[in-house]
Design a protein around this motif. Sequence first.
Motif, short mmCIF file in Angstrom:
data_model
loop_
_atom_site.label_atom_id
_atom_site.label_comp_id
_atom_site.label_asym_id
_atom_site.label_seq_id
_atom_site.Cartn_x
_atom_site.Cartn_y
_atom_site.Cartn_z
N HIS A 4 0.82 -1.20 0.00
CA HIS A 4 0.00 0.00 0.00
C HIS A 4 0.86 1.26 0.00
O HIS A 4 2.01 1.23 0.40
N LYS A 5 0.29 2.36 -0.43
CA LYS A 5 1.02 3.60 -0.59
C LYS A 5 0.70 4.64 0.49
O LYS A 5 0.75 5.83 0.25
N TYR A 6 0.34 4.17 1.68
CA TYR A 6 0.05 5.09 2.77
C TYR A 6 1.34 5.66 3.35
O TYR A 6 2.36 4.98 3.39
N GLU A 7 1.26 6.89 3.80
CA GLU A 7 2.40 7.51 4.46
C GLU A 7 2.65 6.80 5.80
O GLU A 7 1.70 6.46 6.51
N PHE A 19 10.88 1.96 18.53
CA PHE A 19 10.50 2.81 17.40
C PHE A 19 9.07 2.46 17.03
O PHE A 19 8.68 1.29 17.04
N ILE A 20 8.29 3.48 16.71
CA ILE A 20 6.89 3.32 16.31
C ILE A 20 6.74 3.72 14.85
O ILE A 20 7.24 4.77 14.45
N ALA A 21 6.09 2.87 14.08
CA ALA A 21 5.74 3.19 12.69
C ALA A 21 4.23 3.39 12.67
O ALA A 21 3.47 2.46 12.92
N GLU A 22 3.82 4.61 12.41
CA GLU A 22 2.40 4.98 12.47
C GLU A 22 1.90 5.34 11.08
O GLU A 22 2.60 5.99 10.30
N VAL A 23 0.67 4.93 10.78
CA VAL A 23 0.03 5.23 9.50
C VAL A 23 -1.11 6.22 9.80
O VAL A 23 -2.21 5.81 10.17
N SER A 62 -8.40 6.32 0.93
CA SER A 62 -7.41 6.17 -0.15
C SER A 62 -6.12 6.83 0.32
O SER A 62 -6.15 7.84 1.02
N PRO A 63 -4.98 6.28 -0.07
CA PRO A 63 -3.71 6.93 0.30
C PRO A 63 -3.64 8.33 -0.28
O PRO A 63 -3.95 8.54 -1.43
N LYS A 64 -3.23 9.29 0.53
CA LYS A 64 -3.13 10.67 0.08
C LYS A 64 -1.70 11.03 -0.30
O LYS A 64 -1.45 12.09 -0.84
N GLY A 65 -0.76 10.16 0.05
CA GLY A 65 0.64 10.48 -0.23
C GLY A 65 1.23 11.34 0.86
O GLY A 65 0.76 11.35 1.98
N ARG A 66 2.22 12.10 0.50
CA ARG A 66 2.98 12.89 1.47
C ARG A 66 2.14 14.02 2.05
O ARG A 66 1.45 14.74 1.35
N LEU A 67 2.26 14.20 3.38
CA LEU A 67 1.60 15.31 4.05
C LEU A 67 2.39 16.59 3.78
O LEU A 67 3.61 16.58 3.73
N MET A 68 1.68 17.68 3.62
CA MET A 68 2.35 18.96 3.39
C MET A 68 2.89 19.52 4.70
O MET A 68 3.90 20.17 4.74
N PHE A 69 2.18 19.29 5.80
CA PHE A 69 2.59 19.81 7.11
C PHE A 69 2.50 18.67 8.11
O PHE A 69 1.55 17.91 8.09
#
Length: 70
Positions: A4-7, A19-23, A62-69
């Motif tokens: 999947h393409k989630y950030e 370490f935590i990997a959060e979606v 749906s995956p939004k891709g990279r967050l701007m902020f």
Amino acid sequence: MSKHKYEIIIYWSEEDQAFIAEVPELPGCMADGATQAEALENVDIIDEWIETAKSLKRKIPSPKGRLMFA
């Protein structure tokens, strides 16, 4: 690793001493690991999150891709 393409955001948690990997786009979807790489490997939990959402008939973002902020 997930197809999947989630950030995924990875950070150190003092509380968990891991370490935590959060979606962020999938509420509550996160994994941990002793290293950043291990946390990222464990984030295959995305598949389980999506399967659970489907079984509960919940909307899957749906995956939004990279967050701007962040």
